[in-house]
Write a protein that holds these residues in place. Sequence first.
Motif, short mmCIF file in Angstrom:
data_model
loop_
_atom_site.label_atom_id
_atom_site.label_comp_id
_atom_site.label_asym_id
_atom_site.label_seq_id
_atom_site.Cartn_x
_atom_site.Cartn_y
_atom_site.Cartn_z
N SER A 51 45.39 36.55 26.39
CA SER A 51 44.69 36.75 25.11
C SER A 51 43.18 36.81 25.28
N VAL A 52 42.61 35.99 26.15
CA VAL A 52 41.15 35.88 26.22
C VAL A 52 40.50 36.79 27.26
N LEU A 53 41.27 37.29 28.21
CA LEU A 53 40.69 38.09 29.29
C LEU A 53 40.98 39.58 29.11
N PRO A 54 40.11 40.44 29.67
CA PRO A 54 40.43 41.86 29.71
C PRO A 54 41.68 42.07 30.57
N GLU A 55 42.24 43.23 30.57
CA GLU A 55 43.46 43.51 31.34
C GLU A 55 43.24 43.14 32.81
N PHE A 56 44.24 42.46 33.39
CA PHE A 56 44.16 42.05 34.79
C PHE A 56 45.55 42.17 35.42
N ASN A 57 45.58 42.24 36.76
CA ASN A 57 46.88 42.32 37.44
C ASN A 57 47.03 41.30 38.56
N ASN A 58 46.13 40.33 38.65
CA ASN A 58 46.32 39.22 39.58
C ASN A 58 46.94 38.06 38.83
N PRO A 60 45.75 34.63 37.75
CA PRO A 60 44.64 33.69 37.71
C PRO A 60 45.06 32.23 37.84
N VAL A 61 46.28 31.91 37.44
CA VAL A 61 46.75 30.52 37.52
C VAL A 61 46.82 30.05 38.97
N GLU A 62 47.19 30.95 39.88
CA GLU A 62 47.30 30.59 41.30
C GLU A 62 45.95 30.25 41.91
N SER A 63 44.89 30.88 41.41
CA SER A 63 43.58 30.68 42.01
C SER A 63 42.65 29.87 41.11
N VAL A 64 43.21 29.03 40.25
CA VAL A 64 42.40 28.21 39.35
C VAL A 64 41.47 27.31 40.14
N GLN A 65 40.24 27.18 39.65
CA GLN A 65 39.28 26.26 40.26
C GLN A 65 39.09 25.10 39.29
N TYR A 79 39.34 30.17 35.56
CA TYR A 79 40.30 31.18 35.99
C TYR A 79 39.57 32.51 36.16
N THR A 80 39.75 33.13 37.31
CA THR A 80 39.12 34.42 37.57
C THR A 80 40.19 35.51 37.53
N ALA A 81 39.93 36.54 36.72
CA ALA A 81 40.87 37.65 36.58
C ALA A 81 40.32 38.88 37.28
N SER A 82 41.23 39.62 37.92
CA SER A 82 40.81 40.85 38.57
C SER A 82 41.86 41.94 38.35
N LEU A 83 41.37 43.15 38.42
CA LEU A 83 42.21 44.33 38.29
C LEU A 83 42.00 45.15 39.56
N ASP A 84 43.04 45.27 40.35
CA ASP A 84 42.96 46.00 41.63
C ASP A 84 41.79 45.49 42.48
N ASN A 86 39.10 44.05 41.76
CA ASN A 86 37.78 44.01 41.13
C ASN A 86 37.79 42.97 40.02
N GLU A 87 36.83 42.04 40.07
CA GLU A 87 36.77 41.00 39.05
C GLU A 87 36.47 41.63 37.69
N VAL A 88 37.27 41.26 36.68
CA VAL A 88 37.08 41.82 35.33
C VAL A 88 36.69 40.76 34.31
N GLY A 89 36.87 39.49 34.65
CA GLY A 89 36.52 38.45 33.69
C GLY A 89 36.83 37.06 34.21
N THR A 90 36.35 36.09 33.47
CA THR A 90 36.55 34.69 33.81
C THR A 90 36.92 33.93 32.54
N ALA A 91 37.93 33.09 32.66
CA ALA A 91 38.31 32.22 31.54
C ALA A 91 37.98 30.79 31.91
N ILE A 92 37.32 30.10 31.00
CA ILE A 92 36.91 28.72 31.24
C ILE A 92 37.38 27.86 30.07
N VAL A 93 37.94 26.71 30.40
CA VAL A 93 38.40 25.78 29.37
C VAL A 93 37.24 24.87 29.01
N GLY A 94 36.79 24.98 27.76
CA GLY A 94 35.71 24.15 27.25
C GLY A 94 36.28 23.12 26.28
#
Length: 195
Positions: A51-58, A60-65, A79-84, A86-94
Amino acid sequence: MSKKASTFLSMTLTLFVTTLVAGVSLGFINDITKGPKARAKLERKINALRSVLPEFNNNPVESVQLLKSELAKDSVEVYTASLDENEVGTAIVGSSEKGFSGLVKIMVGFNTDGSINNIEVLEQKETPGLGTKMKDEKFIRQFKGKHPSTFNLKVKKDQGDVDALTGATITTRAFGEATQMAYDIFEDRQTGSKQ
């Protein structure tokens, strides 16, 4: 007197057996439901990421920091999201403990330029019909596409840019504080990676 002693012993034994059976039953039920609860929590997190990130195909849960921050009691999830590749966005829990009823926890999705893609409410215990409206699209829409460096995340009553929820200014302040916390962590990561 022996009748009273017998009754007391009988009641004590009955209470002990009842407590033992209830304790074993609750422990058994907890063990049975532990897996489904964890799966449901993971599914909610994945849905929030979608819901919060642009389209991604990795994944992000596996690479959570998990980052330590003086802004939060617990570690902050990034959480870092990437598409092919290329990083497309980051989700952060505030989060903020300053909600009307305590904790307000949100997931903020940032585009690579730092603008807010979307926000999802993860946890809150605010007043139904007032503070719970922070989940509504109408409220969240005012944050989408905005860059926190130029959009003041405080309520207008506090010289900010955010329209407060009617009757829930405290909740709105907590929401803005949680969003600001997420942005500050996003910025720290960005400046840290450029050095």
